[in-house]
Design a protein around this motif. Structure first.
Motif, PDB file in Angstrom:
ATOM      1  N   ARG A  30      14.533   7.731   0.906  1.00 12.06           N
ATOM      2  CA  ARG A  30      13.489   6.902   1.496  1.00 12.06           C
ATOM      3  C   ARG A  30      14.010   6.086   2.681  1.00 12.06           C
ATOM      4  O   ARG A  30      15.161   5.679   2.716  1.00 12.06           O
ATOM      5  N   ASP A  56       8.192   0.930   0.774  1.00 10.78           N
ATOM      6  CA  ASP A  56       6.733   1.041   0.701  1.00 10.78           C
ATOM      7  C   ASP A  56       6.211   2.355   1.288  1.00 10.78           C
ATOM      8  O   ASP A  56       5.085   2.446   1.735  1.00 10.78           O
ATOM      9  N   GLU A  57       7.020   3.377   1.312  1.00  5.94           N
ATOM     10  CA  GLU A  57       6.579   4.683   1.803  1.00  5.94           C
ATOM     11  C   GLU A  57       5.477   5.256   0.913  1.00  5.94           C
ATOM     12  O   GLU A  57       5.457   5.034  -0.298  1.00  5.94           O
ATOM     13  N   ASP A  58       4.577   6.009   1.521  1.00  6.27           N
ATOM     14  CA  ASP A  58       3.494   6.662   0.802  1.00  6.27           C
ATOM     15  C   ASP A  58       3.810   8.145   0.694  1.00  6.27           C
ATOM     16  O   ASP A  58       3.932   8.850   1.708  1.00  6.27           O
ATOM     17  N   GLU A  80       2.014  10.547  -0.058  1.00  7.00           N
ATOM     18  CA  GLU A  80       0.987  11.420   0.506  1.00  7.00           C
ATOM     19  C   GLU A  80       1.344  11.876   1.917  1.00  7.00           C
ATOM     20  O   GLU A  80       0.912  12.935   2.376  1.00  7.00           O
ATOM     21  N   ASP A  81       2.101  11.073   2.615  1.00  9.22           N
ATOM     22  CA  ASP A  81       2.473  11.402   3.993  1.00  9.22           C
ATOM     23  C   ASP A  81       3.749  12.232   4.062  1.00  9.22           C
ATOM     24  O   ASP A  81       4.337  12.418   5.133  1.00  9.22           O
ATOM     25  N   GLY A  87       8.621   9.030  -6.136  1.00  4.25           N
ATOM     26  CA  GLY A  87       8.152   8.906  -4.764  1.00  4.25           C
ATOM     27  C   GLY A  87       8.341  10.170  -3.945  1.00  4.25           C
ATOM     28  O   GLY A  87       8.511  10.099  -2.721  1.00  4.25           O
ATOM     29  N   HIS A 108       7.257  14.118  -2.490  1.00  4.74           N
ATOM     30  CA  HIS A 108       6.076  14.841  -2.015  1.00  4.74           C
ATOM     31  C   HIS A 108       6.247  16.316  -2.374  1.00  4.74           C
ATOM     32  O   HIS A 108       7.127  16.995  -1.842  1.00  4.74           O
ATOM     33  N   HIS A 133       4.945   7.483  -8.471  1.00 10.60           N
ATOM     34  CA  HIS A 133       4.779   7.273  -7.029  1.00 10.60           C
ATOM     35  C   HIS A 133       4.822   8.581  -6.228  1.00 10.60           C
ATOM     36  O   HIS A 133       4.902   8.544  -5.001  1.00 10.60           O
ATOM     37  N   TYR A 136       3.484  12.515  -4.960  1.00  9.71           N
ATOM     38  CA  TYR A 136       2.270  13.247  -4.607  1.00  9.71           C
ATOM     39  C   TYR A 136       2.451  14.691  -5.057  1.00  9.71           C
ATOM     40  O   TYR A 136       3.438  15.354  -4.692  1.00  9.71           O
ATOM     41  N   ASP A 148       1.326   5.461 -10.551  1.00  4.45           N
ATOM     42  CA  ASP A 148       1.066   5.442  -9.106  1.00  4.45           C
ATOM     43  C   ASP A 148       1.107   6.825  -8.464  1.00  4.45           C
ATOM     44  O   ASP A 148       1.256   6.938  -7.247  1.00  4.45           O
ATOM     45  N   VAL A 159      -0.357  10.385  -7.010  1.00  6.10           N
ATOM     46  CA  VAL A 159      -1.572  10.881  -6.371  1.00  6.10           C
ATOM     47  C   VAL A 159      -1.609  12.383  -6.610  1.00  6.10           C
ATOM     48  O   VAL A 159      -0.729  13.114  -6.141  1.00  6.10           O
TER      49      VAL A 159
END
Length: 488
Positions: free
Chosen positions: A26, A30-32, A34-35, A93, A95, A114, A116, A135, A137
């Motif tokens: 990371r 606070d990275e998302d 989804e991106d 976290g 993807h 966290h 995706y 958390d 997605v």
């Protein structure tokens, strides 16, 4: 897999795995995830590499191997179908470009918090510890049907399903077994949650959850078994909540929950067994409610919670809170979809009797007779109206006594003005209009007046009327006294 075939990111993971170290790709906390499709190549790890590492990797001497990766972009399909993984998995976290497949797999711990994922196929998954989807997605389906979790299932603030998607069962947990809690406060689901035949040994927490499937079913939990409490405080559900046959050792707490399914059933909780059903400060439910054949020790709800159509036939409860006058509770019983249901009135009366409110219990019983009267033919209705007006169907003994006193006065006055002739003039006692009327009205009392005098004409019809009215009124008073004594 040869080290020469690994990317620099995969080499970092390969080196950390034997000692259970964490590899964090990371750039910020606070990275998302989804991106993650836009993350740089140096953060990319192939799913087939992770699979090979989990199935063939080993621990350093004196260490515990584990896969701990944060903020990675995982390409390809992580396929662990039917695999037995001896190491803990923590992909935090991350993807996932493709759905993860863990059908029939057995793992020690699985933490995807966290992250995706397009979807998660993990039916009949066996986790020896905790499964974390906190958390996460996941716009596609999460299939955990038949899963066995020795620990808890955490889904706090997870977002499942797609607002524009066409999947029906977004979260599939049918016949799963969770030996601890199902913890999902703040969960958001676009679609249906299925918990049919599922068993959770601990608490199910859906506080502040948002379940959206307008016109459909948002929660299908037939024959659901909960070891402690089912909490859904502040939950928002747009669609049908189906709890048919659910058993909860503790309470079902829907305080401040918003249940909405206009034109359909908002809450179906038939044949449910629970210690409490709590609807405190819950807004008016939009849609019908069906509680038939359910059993609760305590039912907490104010009259303004219920919609225009409800089902109460066979509903059993020990206490009804908060304590309100019967007049505020009775209109609800007229909303029964099946029409007049005597059992619903008996339950309400019993609840008032249980707390010693005899007046409210009699009010409910009287309302029951009046409601029953509306189902009778015209001649029975006429007789019912007469009983109601005169003696309140026997539940207003004071009214019966008032009528008795009134008739006593009328008879005394009339027969005092017009003394009836004696049957045997030489043997008759002195006429007394008061005690003569007493003799007519009270069948168990004999003052010797009625047998000694014989009224003529309409006075005779008056005596017949007083005799008949006396029987009815005296019986009503005696019944009321007996009912009060028996309760005490």
């Amino acid at each position: 897999m040869e080290i020469a075939e690994m990317s620099p990111a995969e080499r970092r993971v390969w080196r950390a795995f034997p000692r259970g170290g964490t590899v964090d790709f990371r750039r910020s906390d606070d990275e998302d995830a989804e991106d993650g499709h836009a993350w740089a190549p140096e953060r990319t790890v192939r799913a087939e590499f992770l699979r090979a590492l989990l199935l063939s990797g080993s621990a350093e001497e004196g260490e515990v191997a584990a896969l701990r990766v944060a903020g990675a972009r995982i390409t390809g399909v992580l396929d662990l179908q039917y695999a037995t993984v001896e190491h803990a998995i923590r992909l935090w976290g991350c993807h996932f470009e493709r759905p993860a497949i863990l059908y029939g797999a057995r793992v020690r711990q699985l933490n995807l918090s966290h992250s995706y994922l397009p979807a998660l196929e993990a039916a009949t998954l066996h986790v020896d510890g905790v499964l974390r989807l906190t958390d996460c997605v996941i716009p596609g389906q999460v299939r955990l049907g038949g899963a066995r979790l020795s620990g808890a299932l955490f889904m706090e603030r997870a977002r499942l399903g797609d607002e524009d998607g066409d999947e029906d069962d977004v979260l599939h947990l049918n016949h799963a077994i969770v030996d601890d809690d199902l913890w999902a406060p703040g969960l958001t689901v676009h679609g249906e949650i299925r918990l049919n035949g599922t068993k959770v040994s601990g608490t199910v927490n859906l506080d502040e959850a948002v379940l959206l499937n307008p016109g459909g079913t948002v929660l299908d939990a037939k024959s659901f078994v909960v070891g402690t409490d089912l909490q859904a405080v502040g939950m928002r559900a747009e669609g049908r909540v189906n709890l048919r046959g659910t058993t909860v050792a503790g309470g079902i707490y829907l305080a401040e929950a918003r249940l909405s399914n206009p034109g359909g059933t908002a809450l179906r909780a038939t044949s449910v067994i629970a210690r409490e059903l709590w609807l405190r400060n819950t807004p008016r439910i939009e849609g019908t409610v069906n509680l038939r054949r359910s059993q609760f020790e305590t039912l907490h709800a104010t009259p303004d919670v219920w919609p225009d159509v409800v089902g109460f036939d066979g509903l059993t409860y020990g206490a009804l809170t908060p304590h309100l006058p019967a007049e505020q509770r009775l209109p609800l019983l007229e909303r029964e979809e099946g029409g007049y249901v005597p059992y619903a009135y008996e339950q309400l009366a019993a609840a008032y009797l249980r707390i010693g409110d005899d007046t409210a219990a009699r009010t409910v019983q009287l309302a029951k007779q009046r409601r029953h009267r509306s189902t009778l033919p015209w001649y029975a209705k006429a007789w019912g109206h007469l009983q109601d007006a005169t003696v309140g169907y026997g539940f207003r003994p004071v009214r019966a006594a008032s009528w008795l006193v009134t008739l006593l006065v009328i008879g005394t006055v009339i027969y005092g003005l017009e003394q009836p002739p004696a049957l045997k003039p030489g043997e008759a006692p002195t006429f007394n209009p008061l005690f003569y009327t007493f003799d007519l009205l009270l069948p168990i009392i004999d003052f010797g007046q009625e047998k000694a005098f014989k009224p003529q004409g309409w006075y005779q019809w008056l005596s017949y009327t007083l005799i008949l009215a006396g029987w009815i009124l005296a019986t009503t008073i005696a019944t009321g006294i007996t009912r009060t004594v028996s309760r005490q």
